[in-house]
Enzyme design. Sequence first.
Site, PDB file in Angstrom:
ATOM      1  N   TYR A 140      10.305   8.562  -6.226  1.00  0.00           N
ATOM      2  CA  TYR A 140      11.683   8.091  -6.021  1.00  0.00           C
ATOM      3  C   TYR A 140      11.760   7.006  -4.941  1.00  0.00           C
ATOM      4  O   TYR A 140      12.380   5.960  -5.118  1.00  0.00           O
ATOM      5  CB  TYR A 140      12.568   9.287  -5.652  1.00  0.00           C
ATOM      6  CG  TYR A 140      13.934   8.900  -5.142  1.00  0.00           C
ATOM      7  CD1 TYR A 140      14.897   8.388  -6.009  1.00  0.00           C
ATOM      8  CD2 TYR A 140      14.248   9.039  -3.783  1.00  0.00           C
ATOM      9  CE1 TYR A 140      16.151   8.019  -5.532  1.00  0.00           C
ATOM     10  CE2 TYR A 140      15.494   8.672  -3.305  1.00  0.00           C
ATOM     11  CZ  TYR A 140      16.448   8.158  -4.182  1.00  0.00           C
ATOM     12  OH  TYR A 140      17.680   7.787  -3.711  1.00  0.00           O
ATOM     13  N   ASP A 170       4.032   7.276  -1.272  1.00  0.00           N
ATOM     14  CA  ASP A 170       5.213   8.109  -1.048  1.00  0.00           C
ATOM     15  C   ASP A 170       5.567   8.815  -2.354  1.00  0.00           C
ATOM     16  O   ASP A 170       4.835   8.694  -3.352  1.00  0.00           O
ATOM     17  CB  ASP A 170       6.370   7.209  -0.558  1.00  0.00           C
ATOM     18  CG  ASP A 170       7.299   7.956   0.398  1.00  0.00           C
ATOM     19  OD1 ASP A 170       7.576   9.144   0.133  1.00  0.00           O
ATOM     20  OD2 ASP A 170       7.739   7.353   1.379  1.00  0.00           O
ATOM     21  N   ILE A 171       6.681   9.540  -2.362  1.00  0.00           N
ATOM     22  CA  ILE A 171       7.109  10.142  -3.623  1.00  0.00           C
ATOM     23  C   ILE A 171       7.617   9.028  -4.550  1.00  0.00           C
ATOM     24  O   ILE A 171       8.019   7.942  -4.077  1.00  0.00           O
ATOM     25  CB  ILE A 171       8.217  11.195  -3.395  1.00  0.00           C
ATOM     26  CG1 ILE A 171       9.409  10.587  -2.644  1.00  0.00           C
ATOM     27  CG2 ILE A 171       7.651  12.414  -2.678  1.00  0.00           C
ATOM     28  CD1 ILE A 171      10.620  11.490  -2.606  1.00  0.00           C
ATOM     29  N   ARG A 180      -7.828 -14.168   6.918  1.00  0.00           N
ATOM     30  CA  ARG A 180      -7.941 -14.994   8.130  1.00  0.00           C
ATOM     31  C   ARG A 180      -8.875 -16.183   8.005  1.00  0.00           C
ATOM     32  O   ARG A 180      -8.610 -17.228   8.601  1.00  0.00           O
ATOM     33  CB  ARG A 180      -8.377 -14.106   9.309  1.00  0.00           C
ATOM     34  CG  ARG A 180      -7.253 -13.218   9.795  1.00  0.00           C
ATOM     35  CD  ARG A 180      -7.758 -12.085  10.638  1.00  0.00           C
ATOM     36  NE  ARG A 180      -8.365 -11.029   9.848  1.00  0.00           N
ATOM     37  CZ  ARG A 180      -8.861  -9.903  10.342  1.00  0.00           C
ATOM     38  NH1 ARG A 180      -8.845  -9.711  11.653  1.00  0.00           N
ATOM     39  NH2 ARG A 180      -9.370  -8.979   9.564  1.00  0.00           N
ATOM     40  N   GLY A 209     -11.887  -7.868   2.429  1.00  0.00           N
ATOM     41  CA  GLY A 209     -12.895  -7.611   3.462  1.00  0.00           C
ATOM     42  C   GLY A 209     -13.899  -8.748   3.587  1.00  0.00           C
ATOM     43  O   GLY A 209     -14.884  -8.632   4.313  1.00  0.00           O
ATOM     44  N   LYS A 249       0.853  -1.212   0.000  1.00  0.00           N
ATOM     45  CA  LYS A 249       0.000   0.000   0.000  1.00  0.00           C
ATOM     46  C   LYS A 249       0.877   1.246   0.000  1.00  0.00           C
ATOM     47  O   LYS A 249       0.825   2.099   0.883  1.00  0.00           O
ATOM     48  CB  LYS A 249      -0.951   0.017   1.187  1.00  0.00           C
ATOM     49  CG  LYS A 249      -2.047  -1.015   1.046  1.00  0.00           C
ATOM     50  CD  LYS A 249      -3.237  -0.742   1.944  1.00  0.00           C
ATOM     51  CE  LYS A 249      -4.206  -1.888   1.850  1.00  0.00           C
ATOM     52  NZ  LYS A 249      -3.643  -3.161   2.365  1.00  0.00           N
TER      53      LYS A 249
HETATM   54  O1  3DU Z   1      -9.500  -9.417   6.862  1.00  0.00           O
HETATM   55  P1  3DU Z   1      -8.704 -10.525   6.224  1.00  0.00           P
HETATM   56  O2  3DU Z   1      -7.951 -11.389   7.187  1.00  0.00           O
HETATM   57  O3  3DU Z   1      -9.548 -11.317   5.253  1.00  0.00           O
HETATM   58  O4  3DU Z   1      -7.529  -9.847   5.353  1.00  0.00           O
HETATM   59  C1  3DU Z   1      -7.784  -8.839   4.426  1.00  0.00           C
HETATM   60  C2  3DU Z   1      -6.550  -8.488   3.655  1.00  0.00           C
HETATM   61  O5  3DU Z   1      -6.869  -7.500   2.694  1.00  0.00           O
HETATM   62  C3  3DU Z   1      -5.409  -7.923   4.484  1.00  0.00           C
HETATM   63  O6  3DU Z   1      -4.192  -8.394   3.924  1.00  0.00           O
HETATM   64  C4  3DU Z   1      -5.521  -6.424   4.309  1.00  0.00           C
HETATM   65  O7  3DU Z   1      -4.276  -5.769   4.295  1.00  0.00           O
HETATM   66  C5  3DU Z   1      -6.124  -6.301   2.920  1.00  0.00           C
HETATM   67  N1  3DU Z   1      -6.954  -5.126   2.729  1.00  0.00           N
HETATM   68  C6  3DU Z   1      -8.045  -4.896   3.491  1.00  0.00           C
HETATM   69  O8  3DU Z   1      -8.363  -5.704   4.381  1.00  0.00           O
HETATM   70  C7  3DU Z   1      -8.831  -3.760   3.239  1.00  0.00           C
HETATM   71  C8  3DU Z   1      -8.504  -2.903   2.272  1.00  0.00           C
HETATM   72  O9  3DU Z   1      -9.284  -1.883   2.037  1.00  0.00           O
HETATM   73  C9  3DU Z   1      -7.388  -3.159   1.512  1.00  0.00           C
HETATM   74  C10 3DU Z   1      -6.633  -4.285   1.763  1.00  0.00           C
END
Ligand code: 3DU
Length: 232
Positions: free
Chosen positions: A81, A78-79, A207, A183, A75
Amino acid sequence: MSQGSAGLAVKRVIVALDPAVEGDVEKLLGIARLACREGAGIKVGLPMLALGGSEAVSEAARLCSGGGLRVLDLKLADIGYVMRLAVESLARGFDAAIAHAFIGSEGALEELKGALEGMGVRLVLVLSMSHQGSAEVIDPCLDRLISVATRVRPWGVVAPATRPGVIARVRSAMPRTVIMSPGVGAQGGRPGDAICLGGADYEIVGRVVTRSPDPVSALRSVAGSIAERCPE
Ligand code: 3DU
């Protein structure tokens, strides 16, 4: 979804490999193979880097070199570079890398995209997030974030499985861009909603699979639910 079976639906599930403690790293690397063989692929991010080091991050990508999508989720925000330095050492072996759209194109995303393209890695931009706090700053700016993405033309975008309506807005603005939706499960998103109601291409599940005593069955069960929610 026109493909009704769980066998096809499982190819729409990306597994997020987020270790909680150092001892999880090996277990999750074991799940990487499963996720790439049975599912759509893997997503690896900061928890893996923090607990397993860059070796574990590269190893996850290597374990999937026979097939499956390998997404590096730092995620980045940053700039250009600094993002270039980060991806030059971490993104090798991955198919795609995630950055935030809110940082804008000039001096940031354009440079990142160029650096990634030089390595054969595709750019994915976060347009909205699955947690409630996304409503504070990010979601009111969704149209502007979409317009940044439309300019930068990433291969993919991230939109939340917890809010299929947001995914649908993104889908109508970006009909040909790959949408990945996290999610599902632990954060409350129902398997299948992102794909069937929102028009996402992939659902990202962490998870529910990685904390299960039986990750294979958990992955298949998510796929089964997607197939059920998306009748022919
Ligand atoms: O909640 P879970 O264990 O199913 O993991 C969700 C993954 O998706 C986790 O790696 C998190 O960094 C990523 N993620 C979000 O949960 C929500 C976002 O908006 C973007 C990425």
